[in-house]
Design a protein around this motif. Sequence first.
Motif, PDB file in Angstrom:
ATOM      1  N   GLY A 112      20.763 -43.002  13.695  1.00 41.51           N
ATOM      2  CA  GLY A 112      22.072 -42.423  13.984  1.00 41.51           C
ATOM      3  C   GLY A 112      22.295 -41.114  13.259  1.00 41.51           C
ATOM      4  N   SER A 113      23.359 -40.417  13.634  1.00 40.90           N
ATOM      5  CA  SER A 113      23.717 -39.154  12.983  1.00 40.90           C
ATOM      6  C   SER A 113      25.142 -39.232  12.465  1.00 40.90           C
ATOM      7  N   MET A 114      25.338 -38.771  11.245  1.00 42.02           N
ATOM      8  CA  MET A 114      26.658 -38.754  10.629  1.00 42.02           C
ATOM      9  C   MET A 114      27.430 -37.532  11.106  1.00 42.02           C
ATOM     10  N   VAL A 115      28.652 -37.760  11.561  1.00 43.33           N
ATOM     11  CA  VAL A 115      29.482 -36.666  12.061  1.00 43.33           C
ATOM     12  C   VAL A 115      30.746 -36.581  11.217  1.00 43.33           C
ATOM     13  N   GLY A 116      30.989 -35.415  10.658  1.00 48.65           N
ATOM     14  CA  GLY A 116      32.180 -35.207   9.843  1.00 48.65           C
ATOM     15  C   GLY A 116      32.927 -33.956  10.261  1.00 48.65           C
ATOM     16  N   SER A 117      34.003 -33.679   9.557  1.00 58.56           N
ATOM     17  CA  SER A 117      34.823 -32.518   9.862  1.00 58.56           C
ATOM     18  C   SER A 117      34.171 -31.246   9.324  1.00 58.56           C
ATOM     19  N   ARG A 118      34.284 -30.148  10.112  1.00 60.26           N
ATOM     20  CA  ARG A 118      33.744 -28.847   9.700  1.00 60.26           C
ATOM     21  C   ARG A 118      34.831 -27.901   9.223  1.00 60.26           C
ATOM     22  N   GLU A 119      36.059 -28.412   9.097  1.00 57.55           N
ATOM     23  CA  GLU A 119      37.175 -27.569   8.660  1.00 57.55           C
ATOM     24  C   GLU A 119      36.937 -27.053   7.238  1.00 57.55           C
ATOM     25  N   PRO A 120      37.208 -25.760   6.974  1.00 56.82           N
ATOM     26  CA  PRO A 120      36.996 -25.202   5.633  1.00 56.82           C
ATOM     27  C   PRO A 120      37.839 -25.891   4.556  1.00 56.82           C
ATOM     28  N   ASN A 121      39.060 -26.268   4.882  1.00 55.53           N
ATOM     29  CA  ASN A 121      39.946 -26.880   3.897  1.00 55.53           C
ATOM     30  C   ASN A 121      40.023 -28.393   4.054  1.00 55.53           C
ATOM     31  N   SER A 122      38.955 -28.975   4.549  1.00 59.25           N
ATOM     32  CA  SER A 122      38.890 -30.423   4.714  1.00 59.25           C
ATOM     33  C   SER A 122      37.857 -30.995   3.748  1.00 59.25           C
ATOM     34  N   SER A 123      37.956 -32.300   3.489  1.00 58.87           N
ATOM     35  CA  SER A 123      36.961 -32.962   2.647  1.00 58.87           C
ATOM     36  C   SER A 123      35.632 -33.131   3.375  1.00 58.87           C
ATOM     37  N   GLY A 124      35.624 -32.930   4.697  1.00 58.93           N
ATOM     38  CA  GLY A 124      34.406 -33.078   5.470  1.00 58.93           C
ATOM     39  C   GLY A 124      34.209 -34.458   6.049  1.00 58.93           C
ATOM     40  N   HIS A 125      35.173 -35.353   5.847  1.00 59.13           N
ATOM     41  CA  HIS A 125      35.041 -36.728   6.323  1.00 59.13           C
ATOM     42  C   HIS A 125      35.653 -36.895   7.714  1.00 59.13           C
ATOM     43  N   SER A 126      35.247 -37.994   8.373  1.00 57.82           N
ATOM     44  CA  SER A 126      35.811 -38.340   9.677  1.00 57.82           C
ATOM     45  C   SER A 126      36.313 -39.777   9.702  1.00 57.82           C
ATOM     46  N   ALA A 127      36.218 -40.479   8.581  1.00 56.11           N
ATOM     47  CA  ALA A 127      36.603 -41.881   8.509  1.00 56.11           C
ATOM     48  C   ALA A 127      36.956 -42.206   7.062  1.00 56.11           C
ATOM     49  N   PHE A 128      37.454 -43.405   6.840  1.00 52.20           N
ATOM     50  CA  PHE A 128      37.742 -43.851   5.474  1.00 52.20           C
ATOM     51  C   PHE A 128      37.336 -45.304   5.293  1.00 52.20           C
ATOM     52  N   HIS A 129      37.033 -45.654   4.056  1.00 55.79           N
ATOM     53  CA  HIS A 129      36.593 -46.997   3.668  1.00 55.79           C
ATOM     54  C   HIS A 129      37.454 -47.444   2.495  1.00 55.79           C
ATOM     55  N   LEU A 130      38.178 -48.528   2.675  1.00 51.20           N
ATOM     56  CA  LEU A 130      39.048 -49.059   1.633  1.00 51.20           C
ATOM     57  C   LEU A 130      38.263 -50.097   0.839  1.00 51.20           C
ATOM     58  N   HIS A 131      37.404 -49.628  -0.055  1.00 46.47           N
ATOM     59  CA  HIS A 131      36.428 -50.488  -0.728  1.00 46.47           C
ATOM     60  C   HIS A 131      37.087 -51.324  -1.817  1.00 46.47           C
ATOM     61  N   ASN A 132      36.786 -52.631  -1.814  1.00 47.58           N
ATOM     62  CA  ASN A 132      37.411 -53.547  -2.786  1.00 47.58           C
ATOM     63  C   ASN A 132      38.919 -53.350  -2.809  1.00 47.58           C
ATOM     64  N   PHE A 133      39.492 -53.009  -1.682  1.00 45.78           N
ATOM     65  CA  PHE A 133      40.856 -52.491  -1.703  1.00 45.78           C
ATOM     66  C   PHE A 133      41.893 -53.533  -2.043  1.00 45.78           C
ATOM     67  N   PHE A 134      41.591 -54.771  -1.762  1.00 54.43           N
ATOM     68  CA  PHE A 134      42.567 -55.815  -2.042  1.00 54.43           C
ATOM     69  C   PHE A 134      41.922 -56.894  -2.891  1.00 54.43           C
TER      70      PHE A 134
END
Length: 547
Positions: free
Chosen positions: A376-398
């Motif tokens: 597979g290929s990882m796809v993220g944001s190319r915006e200059p003022n972005s973190s570059g991510h396209s998703a989020f992971h709530l790890h050990n969140f609860f």
Amino acid sequence: MRTTTIQERQQKSWFRSMATLSLLLFLVLQIFLLSMYSSSVAFMMQLGDVTLRSFDAPYFGMTADYGIKKEPTVTSLTPTTLFREEYFSEEDGILKGILSTKPKSFFKRFQQDIDNFEMEERCHRYGFSMKAKDGQPERPNRRIYYGALIADEPWELLDIIATETHGIFEGMVFVESNRTQMLFERPIKRANKQKYIDQFKEMFGVEKLQIREYANEESTATGLVRENNQRAEILKGWKELGMTKDDVGYIADMDESFTRDFLRAVQQCPYVEYFDYEAHKCVNSLGKSRLVGATRVFESSPECVTKYRKWYHPDMIIGACVEEIGDDSVHPRAPRSDGLYRDEGWARSGSDVQNLPDNSSYPLHSAGDFRMLGGGSMVGSREPNSSGHSAFHLHNFFADFNTTRYKYLTYGHPDRQALKKPLEDLHVDIRLLVRCVYNETDGPINSDADYDERQDFQRVEGGLDTNHPVFPIYFHDEDYRRRKHDAISRLVKEDEYSRMKRLNLTTEELEMDVFTQRFREAKRFVWAHEARVQAFRQKVKEKAQAL
């Protein structure tokens, strides 16, 4: 009346002076002894403003009868009721967690703003083309089918994911098992119950939804084999809900999600190579048959954001390349002797194709292949003022840290010190959380550093407010973020208090434990200063060489 002589007055004055001097010497001695006791910490504190831990519980002065002498159990590790009314409240045995008190209209404004972004700008953000392929629609409106395994996740987690994705999906399938991966029995709480099916439909804004039950009593169906067999139920559900080869399949864990903006790009951008069957014919070695999220990780709290990390799930695949949906007369199903991975010669890796009929006959993807197969290929944001991510992971969140300790005590490779160690020594990700909660210095990430202080990842200092997007829509509720971070902070501090209590230490041992933790923070503080000095020297050197 007798008159005091000058000599007597001089003698009294001398005695007063000696008493004062003795008192001063005593105080100096006490200060000296105290400074010797913690000299290493005090010396390092002179290098800067070291934030030392301040505990909410009275650690000093604990007596021997304060400890727990019986073997600890999950029940005996239950935390106090400081915030039980909110965090640990239940509905049908399912925890609620910390829920936003904002009305749905509060989040709807953010959803609508995202939905109304200009399409060309959105597509460019992720590298998708505005030029449609010949014979394909200019605005395709691709249908997305969602699938995830579900267990005892609290309503808080579901609320965050539903707020992000409301009204996005054509169909959704959740699968709940009657046993854990290690075959421990667990009650079915949501599967096949109309009450929850209706509730989920309203939460996620979707008409076609299943919560399926998976029951398998075979002793060999354990671990990842059981997990992947359970995921196979997702594909069966998709087929029953009407998914076709032109639709997009999306499999995630419940604590992962693509952002709303990215999902709209997947639906609307005229051309996305990952969803062009003719371009890749399901060949995973080309890197275009599976789309992988560039996922930002939040560690247990919205304010504990992992720096420079990109988790590589969730995943999307075009329906034509998915088992139950694609044409298995063209793409045969790969045999799996271990019940998990494709057998050798069946495109287990890029060059492993000797058993395939021809290059256009790559096997269909199983539900397990979504998350385990390479290519597979990882796809993220190319915006200059972005973190570059396209998703989020709530790890050990609860995380319930009492359950976390019990897991480490009893899992496949048990840690027999799991109930005695400080929480930060159980796992490097939990270490990041603890240092975030106490606002301590992160440890080094290089492998040759002290293992006790090393971290795989560091956090972004300052929390969410200092971060570039991306983050969940739910986190726009600042009151929720504050209450959530406070709840996690309380859990961490209560866990430390409970650990101290279980150890049944003497006063001196308790003091040593606390001073040891303070000393570790001082060591990290010194390391961080040294790293900054080295970085500054390197910049000076580079500037000097450029002149």
